[in-house]
Design an enzyme around this catalytic site. Structure first.
Site, PDB file in Angstrom:
ATOM      1  CG  ASP A 434      -3.707  -1.781   0.512  1.00 23.12           C
ATOM      2  OD1 ASP A 434      -4.000  -2.107  -0.654  1.00 23.12           O
ATOM      3  OD2 ASP A 434      -2.641  -2.116   1.063  1.00 23.12           O
ATOM      4  CG  ASP A 499       2.277  -4.035  -3.650  1.00 21.43           C
ATOM      5  OD1 ASP A 499       2.079  -2.855  -3.293  1.00 21.43           O
ATOM      6  OD2 ASP A 499       1.635  -4.991  -3.201  1.00 21.43           O
TER       7      ASP A 499
HETATM    8  C1  DGJ Z   1      -0.456  -3.909  -0.125  1.00 21.11           C
HETATM    9  C2  DGJ Z   1       0.081  -2.580  -0.575  1.00 21.11           C
HETATM   10  O1  DGJ Z   1       0.154  -2.534  -1.953  1.00 21.11           O
HETATM   11  C3  DGJ Z   1       1.413  -2.325   0.104  1.00 21.11           C
HETATM   12  O2  DGJ Z   1       1.951  -1.122  -0.358  1.00 21.11           O
HETATM   13  C4  DGJ Z   1       1.216  -2.301   1.589  1.00 21.11           C
HETATM   14  O3  DGJ Z   1       0.438  -1.204   1.952  1.00 21.11           O
HETATM   15  C5  DGJ Z   1       0.570  -3.603   2.037  1.00 21.11           C
HETATM   16  N1  DGJ Z   1      -0.628  -3.901   1.298  1.00 21.11           N
HETATM   17  C6  DGJ Z   1       0.240  -3.548   3.504  1.00 21.11           C
HETATM   18  O4  DGJ Z   1      -0.426  -4.654   3.921  1.00 21.11           O
END
Ligand code: DGJ
Length: 697
Positions: A434, A499
């Site tokens: 991430d 997301d």
């Molecule tokens: C942002 C990501 O896009 C989410 O899927 C998740 O992993 C969160 N970060 C976790 O902090």
């Protein structure tokens, strides 16, 4: 693409279009397009050279801008050497007065009608050369290409497709976020005003780069139009010492004379054959479970073990433990940087969890965000000097975290050691990598701009890990789809597309992304009934059907599902497994649909199998939806057509139209399915129908 390259002359693209059989056509191409001189213009027409360099006398925006510590460097580039083979071409241009060498490398992917280009500039002089701008190429656009399709958006709303007419003022799109960004995708499609998914000329360009970029389309006063694409540099960012070079990221340029879906097929085909890594190429994309939306930071081993059992029960194949497992990470204010297991939460380490995942026949995946640090972390306490930009109090706050200066050797080495230790200790098949903030302060401690260096340092770290851990797959996530491009995909295997798990939004996000990326890499999860981001409540049938047309996963608390929802999800997972080879390796088509529907399909290479998904994303403007023609089927075959989804309950309203395919396969001629099409049943918003077609002759 036809290029003009004669020794001692400037080089230029003279043709970009359908493949020409006449390979000696250069003179004719030139004669056919020779122009009379306009009043008030130079006495000869200034060509749009490969870089529109200022030395050519062009008043078009240059594709190259150089200086030597403030002193002008008006390079006039002419061809020095040309070398070529069947599928590669190198044009070396030079400017002897300025001692600058520019090399253009073209690789031709004839199967996918796509050309890859990189441009390298070398400083041959004894003084430093500052590169302010270097477009990979200046591409002259045919006047018939009147429309531009851009993919912009925002966090949780990526890849929104907009189509605009090219106006006299042209346009510039710049991304300065230090990552690919949610809002300015590094690619554009230019097409005729009549072009649609299955007809019309179009070119698509994509810069495979995960940092800053610029796209510029410029209409010249003389009627010509040109396109530039390259990395965007911060002031002074690229300073070449004597003998040093800079190479642009790869520019992928594809052409189609048969519409936008075929243009996408070129990018998809190129990805599969040239970018997709061997660790995923030959295997099927496993169904994921991701813990984020089920537990967030609330990690409890006992509950997790139950979740693992339940995940296995519904058919999950890879269990990914998201954020919250490492030292001090009880919320998003602490812990980033300390990549060891939090023993207050997992006193026995992660082994019992991983062993349980394996015992249930699944692979284990783990979330990391290596590029970042929280002030509340042991790493920051030990090395406050490792962050990029000024001290925290002078930085823009962004998810309580700061970017590490990866261009520092000590930082890169530390991160490598941490990740290597994790991968060596635990049986981890998959990392979700991430990256959750922009580079708002992209300057190293020495004051030098570092967006370019940072991007290369991320690539280098990934490359090193992948060499050492040759079977570990990696997902590129950046608050959802903030880092999706062919540059990162050269060292990762899947992307977290967005997301937002809101299936209605996802239908369009995935459609937008499919312009450049195949379904096989687009992480697509069934979220909770009420989306945590949009707060919209959507039925399982739509959520599951939407996730099936991607790399399917589940990201919801499985214990919150009703028995019906659980059954339906299990069925969808079964169908995905049955059809994933087709979904991921078949030819993808987007269908032009009105009536507020999103229609997409996949057709096998031999045209004997196909799936078409019709999602009703809003109410119909007309009484009935339209006709669906199954493009891509072979008119010579007979096909068995049946409704594959919804598997549980037919739409009540489908009966009113005879409900073709609802009671099992019905046979139709391919010719009629393609040319005449099927009347779609009346559908209500949030319904999704998937037809399956199999050749019976
Ligand atoms: C942002 C990501 O896009 C989410 O899927 C998740 O992993 C969160 N970060 C976790 O902090």
């Amino acid at each position: 693409m036809v290029l003009y390259a004669a020794i001692g002359q400037p080089s230029a693209i003279v043709y970009l279009g359908e493949r020409l059989d006449n390979t000696q056509a250069y003179e004719q191409l030139r004669t056919l397009r020779s122009r009379t001189l306009g009043d008030g213009s130079p006495q000869v027409e200034i060509p749009i050279t490969l870089l529109c360099d200022p030395g050519s006398g062009s008043t078009a925006p240059p594709g190259i801008a150089l200086h030597r510590d403030g002193e002008a460097c008006q390079s006039g580039l002419v061809v020095k050497a040309v070398t070529h083979s069947t599928d590669a071409l190198q044009i070396v241009c030079g400017d002897e007065r300025e001692n600058v060498l520019v090399t253009h490398d073209f690789r031709i992917d004839a199967t996918n009608t796509l050309v890859c280009t990189e441009t390298t500039i070398t400083n041959g002089a004894g003084t430093p050369l500052v590169v302010d701008w270097l477009s990979v190429l200046c591409i002259p656009l045919d006047p018939m290409l009147t429309d531009a399709i851009l993919l912009s958006g925002r966090w949780a709303g990526e890849f929104k497709q907009t189509r605009q007419k090219l106006s006299r003022s042209g346009f510039v799109c710049e991304n300065r976020r230090g990552r690919t960004s949610h809002d300015q995708f590094p690619g554009v499609v230019l097409c005729e005003s009549e072009s649609n998914e299955r007809a019309g000329q179009c070119i698509g360009v994509h810069l495979g780069w995960s940092g800053n970029h610029r796209i510029r389309v410029e209409k010249l006063a003389d009627g010509r139009c040109l396109l530039q694409v390259g990395e965007l540099f911060l002031p002074g960012e690229i300073r070449l010492e004597p003998g040093q070079s800079y190479t642009t990221p790869t520019l992928f340029t594809a052409f189609s004379s048969t519409g936008l879906s075929d243009l996408s097929a070129s990018f998809h085909g190129h990805y599969r054959e040239n970018i997709e890594d061997s660790r995923v190429k030959s295997s099927s994309r496993p169904v994921h479970y991701n813990s984020w939306e089920a537990i967030y930071f609330d990690h409890e081993p006992v509950r997790l073990l139950k979740l693992i059992d339940e995940a296995a029960e519904i058919g999950i194949e890879r269990f990914v433990l998201d954020d919250g497992w490492f030292r001090g990470r009880r919320d998003d204010t602490a812990g980033l940087g300390d990549w060891t297991v939090d023993d207050t939460v997992y006193p026995e380490g992660l082994e019992p969890i991983i062993d349980h995942v394996h015992a249930q026949g699944m692979e284990f995946g783990l979330w990391v965000e290596p590029e970042m640090v929280n002030v509340d972390s042991d790493l920051y306490r030990a090395h406050p000097e490792w962050i990029l930009g000024p001290e925290p109090s002078r930085q823009l706050p962004f998810r309580n975290q700061f970017v590490l200066d990866l261009a520092r050797d000590d930082v890169a080495e530390f991160l490598y050691r941490q990740l290597d230790a994790l991968l060596a200790r635990y049986q981890i098949a998959y990392l979700k990598w991430d990256m959750n903030r922009d580079l708002n302060h992209p300057h190293s401690s020495d004051g030098a701009p570092s967006a370019h260096r940072q991007t290369h340092a991320v690539y280098a770290l990934l490359d090193r890990l992948r060499t050492q851990h040759a079977t570990v797959e990696i997902e590129s996530c950046s608050s959802g789809g903030g880092r999706i491009d062919f540059g990162i995909l050269k060292r990762t295997d899947r992307v977290w597309t967005s997301d937002s798990n809101d299936a209605l939004d996802r239908q369009l996000i995935q459609r937008g992304a499919s312009n450049f990326f195949p379904l096989s890499i687009l992480g697509s999860h069934v979220g909770p009934a009420r989306c945590k981001i949009t707060h919209r409540k959507l039925p399982m049938s739509l959520r599951a059907a939407t996730a099936m047309f991607g790399h399917m996963g589940v990201e919801a608390d499985l214990f919150q599902l009703s028995a019906d929802e659980r059954d339906e999800l299990k069925q969808a997972i079964g169908l995905y497994k049955q059809h994933r080879e087709l979904i991921h390796k078949g030819r993808f088509v987007r269908v032009d649909a009105s009536n507020n529907q999103n229609i997409v399909g996949v057709v096998s290479a031999d045209s004997r199998q196909a799936l078409f998904s019709i999602a009703q994303v809003a109410t119909n403007p007309d009484n009935l939806p339209g006709i669906l023609r199954f493009y891509g089927l072979d008119p010579r075959y007979e096909y068995d057509l049946q409704v594959l989804w919804p598997a549980k309950e037919r739409f009540p309203q489908a009966e009113s139209l005879g409900g073709v395919g609802w009671n099992g396969p019905e046979t139709f001629s391919g010719e009629l399915l393609v040319l005449h099409g099927i009347q779609l049943p009346l559908m209500h918003p949030e319904q999704c129908l998937i037809y399956e077609l199999r050749a019976s002759t």
